[in-house]
Write a protein that holds these residues in place. Structure first.
Motif, PDB file in Angstrom:
ATOM      1  N   THR A   8      15.160 -11.882 -33.923  1.00 43.11           N
ATOM      2  CA  THR A   8      14.963 -11.837 -35.626  1.00 43.11           C
ATOM      3  C   THR A   8      16.402 -10.795 -36.507  1.00 43.11           C
ATOM      4  OG1 THR A   8      13.315 -13.611 -35.469  1.00 43.11           O
ATOM      5  CG2 THR A   8      14.460 -12.716 -38.066  1.00 43.11           C
ATOM      6  N   PHE A   9      15.276  -9.591 -36.132  1.00 43.78           N
ATOM      7  CA  PHE A   9      16.128  -8.288 -36.990  1.00 43.78           C
ATOM      8  C   PHE A   9      17.503  -7.994 -36.639  1.00 43.78           C
ATOM      9  CE2 PHE A   9      16.689  -3.872 -37.277  1.00 43.78           C
ATOM     10  CZ  PHE A   9      16.519  -4.239 -38.680  1.00 43.78           C
ATOM     11  N   ILE A  10      17.874  -8.283 -35.106  1.00 44.30           N
ATOM     12  CA  ILE A  10      19.416  -7.535 -35.860  1.00 44.30           C
ATOM     13  C   ILE A  10      20.235  -8.921 -35.242  1.00 44.30           C
ATOM     14  CG2 ILE A  10      20.990  -8.027 -33.097  1.00 44.30           C
ATOM     15  CD1 ILE A  10      18.395  -6.297 -31.670  1.00 44.30           C
ATOM     16  N   THR A  11      19.955 -10.340 -35.230  1.00 41.58           N
ATOM     17  CA  THR A  11      20.686 -11.381 -35.650  1.00 41.58           C
ATOM     18  C   THR A  11      20.458 -11.523 -37.237  1.00 41.58           C
ATOM     19  OG1 THR A  11      19.708 -12.746 -33.695  1.00 41.58           O
ATOM     20  CG2 THR A  11      21.383 -13.775 -35.228  1.00 41.58           C
ATOM     21  N   CYS A  12      20.130 -11.791 -37.774  1.00 45.32           N
ATOM     22  CA  CYS A  12      20.142 -11.324 -39.403  1.00 45.32           C
ATOM     23  C   CYS A  12      21.013 -10.712 -39.658  1.00 45.32           C
ATOM     24  CB  CYS A  12      18.792 -11.682 -39.768  1.00 45.32           C
ATOM     25  SG  CYS A  12      17.547 -13.291 -39.859  1.00 45.32           S
ATOM     26  N   LEU A  13      20.621  -9.285 -39.292  1.00 41.85           N
ATOM     27  CA  LEU A  13      22.113  -7.914 -39.793  1.00 41.85           C
ATOM     28  C   LEU A  13      23.031  -7.861 -39.381  1.00 41.85           C
ATOM     29  CD1 LEU A  13      21.073  -5.640 -40.869  1.00 41.85           C
ATOM     30  CD2 LEU A  13      21.560  -4.329 -38.998  1.00 41.85           C
ATOM     31  N   ILE A  47      14.780 -11.905 -45.710  1.00 39.14           N
ATOM     32  CA  ILE A  47      13.826 -12.161 -44.953  1.00 39.14           C
ATOM     33  C   ILE A  47      13.274 -11.783 -43.863  1.00 39.14           C
ATOM     34  CG2 ILE A  47      11.496 -14.355 -44.475  1.00 39.14           C
ATOM     35  CD1 ILE A  47      12.022 -15.383 -47.321  1.00 39.14           C
ATOM     36  N   GLY A  48      14.566 -12.396 -43.216  1.00 42.31           N
ATOM     37  CA  GLY A  48      14.450 -12.308 -41.507  1.00 42.31           C
ATOM     38  C   GLY A  48      14.331 -10.213 -41.803  1.00 42.31           C
ATOM     39  N   VAL A  49      15.342  -9.362 -42.075  1.00 44.85           N
ATOM     40  CA  VAL A  49      15.804  -8.442 -42.084  1.00 44.85           C
ATOM     41  C   VAL A  49      14.005  -8.390 -42.507  1.00 44.85           C
ATOM     42  CG1 VAL A  49      16.935  -6.637 -43.179  1.00 44.85           C
ATOM     43  CG2 VAL A  49      18.203  -8.194 -42.599  1.00 44.85           C
ATOM     44  N   VAL A  50      13.856  -8.218 -43.663  1.00 46.05           N
ATOM     45  CA  VAL A  50      12.465  -7.812 -43.538  1.00 46.05           C
ATOM     46  C   VAL A  50      11.218  -7.868 -42.528  1.00 46.05           C
ATOM     47  CG1 VAL A  50      10.304  -7.396 -45.360  1.00 46.05           C
ATOM     48  CG2 VAL A  50      12.553  -7.568 -46.198  1.00 46.05           C
ATOM     49  N   TYR A  51      11.313  -8.786 -42.098  1.00 46.41           N
ATOM     50  CA  TYR A  51      10.557  -9.394 -41.340  1.00 46.41           C
ATOM     51  C   TYR A  51      10.117  -8.459 -39.361  1.00 46.41           C
ATOM     52  CZ  TYR A  51       8.412 -12.681 -36.881  1.00 46.41           C
ATOM     53  OH  TYR A  51       8.029 -12.683 -35.414  1.00 46.41           O
ATOM     54  N   GLY A  52      11.741  -8.787 -39.482  1.00 46.73           N
ATOM     55  CA  GLY A  52      11.865  -8.051 -38.368  1.00 46.73           C
ATOM     56  C   GLY A  52      12.017  -6.680 -38.347  1.00 46.73           C
ATOM     57  N   PRO A  62       0.332 -16.935 -39.608  1.00 46.53           N
ATOM     58  CA  PRO A  62       1.237 -17.386 -39.912  1.00 46.53           C
ATOM     59  C   PRO A  62       2.273 -16.894 -41.189  1.00 46.53           C
ATOM     60  CG  PRO A  62      -1.405 -17.661 -40.346  1.00 46.53           C
ATOM     61  CD  PRO A  62      -1.283 -16.487 -39.910  1.00 46.53           C
ATOM     62  N   TRP A  63       2.076 -16.207 -41.609  1.00 52.84           N
ATOM     63  CA  TRP A  63       2.755 -15.381 -42.501  1.00 52.84           C
ATOM     64  C   TRP A  63       4.218 -14.960 -41.611  1.00 52.84           C
ATOM     65  CZ3 TRP A  63       3.100 -14.656 -48.028  1.00 52.84           C
ATOM     66  CH2 TRP A  63       2.556 -15.560 -48.584  1.00 52.84           C
ATOM     67  N   GLN A  64       3.824 -14.228 -40.729  1.00 55.46           N
ATOM     68  CA  GLN A  64       5.039 -14.094 -40.247  1.00 55.46           C
ATOM     69  C   GLN A  64       5.357 -15.014 -39.258  1.00 55.46           C
ATOM     70  OE1 GLN A  64       3.879 -10.584 -37.278  1.00 55.46           O
ATOM     71  NE2 GLN A  64       2.157  -9.934 -38.438  1.00 55.46           N
ATOM     72  N   LEU A  65       4.919 -16.006 -39.580  1.00 53.87           N
ATOM     73  CA  LEU A  65       6.020 -16.927 -38.676  1.00 53.87           C
ATOM     74  C   LEU A  65       6.131 -17.713 -39.239  1.00 53.87           C
ATOM     75  CD1 LEU A  65       3.435 -18.701 -35.452  1.00 53.87           C
ATOM     76  CD2 LEU A  65       5.594 -17.169 -35.671  1.00 53.87           C
ATOM     77  N   ALA A  66       6.175 -17.397 -40.282  1.00 57.72           N
ATOM     78  CA  ALA A  66       6.438 -18.322 -41.498  1.00 57.72           C
ATOM     79  C   ALA A  66       8.348 -17.525 -42.136  1.00 57.72           C
ATOM     80  CB  ALA A  66       5.602 -18.580 -43.494  1.00 57.72           C
ATOM     81  N   CYS A  67       8.186 -16.438 -42.367  1.00 54.80           N
ATOM     82  CA  CYS A  67       9.326 -15.791 -42.079  1.00 54.80           C
ATOM     83  C   CYS A  67      10.062 -16.054 -41.518  1.00 54.80           C
ATOM     84  CB  CYS A  67       8.586 -14.163 -42.402  1.00 54.80           C
ATOM     85  SG  CYS A  67       7.899 -13.983 -44.298  1.00 54.80           S
ATOM     86  N   ALA A  68       9.457 -15.612 -39.790  1.00 56.53           N
ATOM     87  CA  ALA A  68      10.600 -16.462 -38.888  1.00 56.53           C
ATOM     88  C   ALA A  68      11.178 -17.524 -38.783  1.00 56.53           C
ATOM     89  CB  ALA A  68       9.821 -15.814 -37.638  1.00 56.53           C
ATOM     90  N   VAL A  69      11.419 -18.349 -39.539  1.00 57.34           N
ATOM     91  CA  VAL A  69      11.552 -20.098 -39.906  1.00 57.34           C
ATOM     92  C   VAL A  69      12.054 -19.815 -40.426  1.00 57.34           C
ATOM     93  CG1 VAL A  69      10.325 -22.491 -40.591  1.00 57.34           C
ATOM     94  CG2 VAL A  69       9.160 -21.479 -38.685  1.00 57.34           C
TER      95      VAL A  69
END
Length: 85
Positions: A8-13, A47-52, A62-69
């Motif tokens: 997620t981090f690499i793709t969003c960045l 959100i993806g960069v912060v999560y990743g 659940p918060w992590q999965l919501a951010c990933a979604v």
């Protein structure tokens, strides 16, 4: 979960950099997207960069999965917008 975070981090960045330096990617049929669409897509990428990056590693799962979604929904939205009309 770690593989999802790194992917997620690499793709969003990469998507954020592409959209920043090539905003025409979001145009559909020569029409620029609305401010709301752009804001939601960029919010999802942020959100993806912060999560990743692992900042939310101690947050409940659940918060992590919501951010990933949210991040992957933004990526799908960018992909949909970039398809030819």
């Amino acid at each position: 979960m770690n593989a999802l975070r790194v992917t997620t981090f690499i793709t969003c960045l990469i998507a954020a950099l592409i959209v920043t330096f090539w905003p025409v990617l979001l145009y559909r049929g020569g029409q620029a997207p609305s401010h709301t669409q752009v804001s939601l897509l960029l919010l999802g990428l942020c959100i993806g960069v912060v999560y990743g990056s692992g900042i939310l590693a101690k947050a409940p799962r659940p918060w992590q999965l919501a951010c990933a979604v949210a991040a992957w929904a933004a990526l799908l939205g960018i992909g949909w917008r970039s398809l030819p009309a």
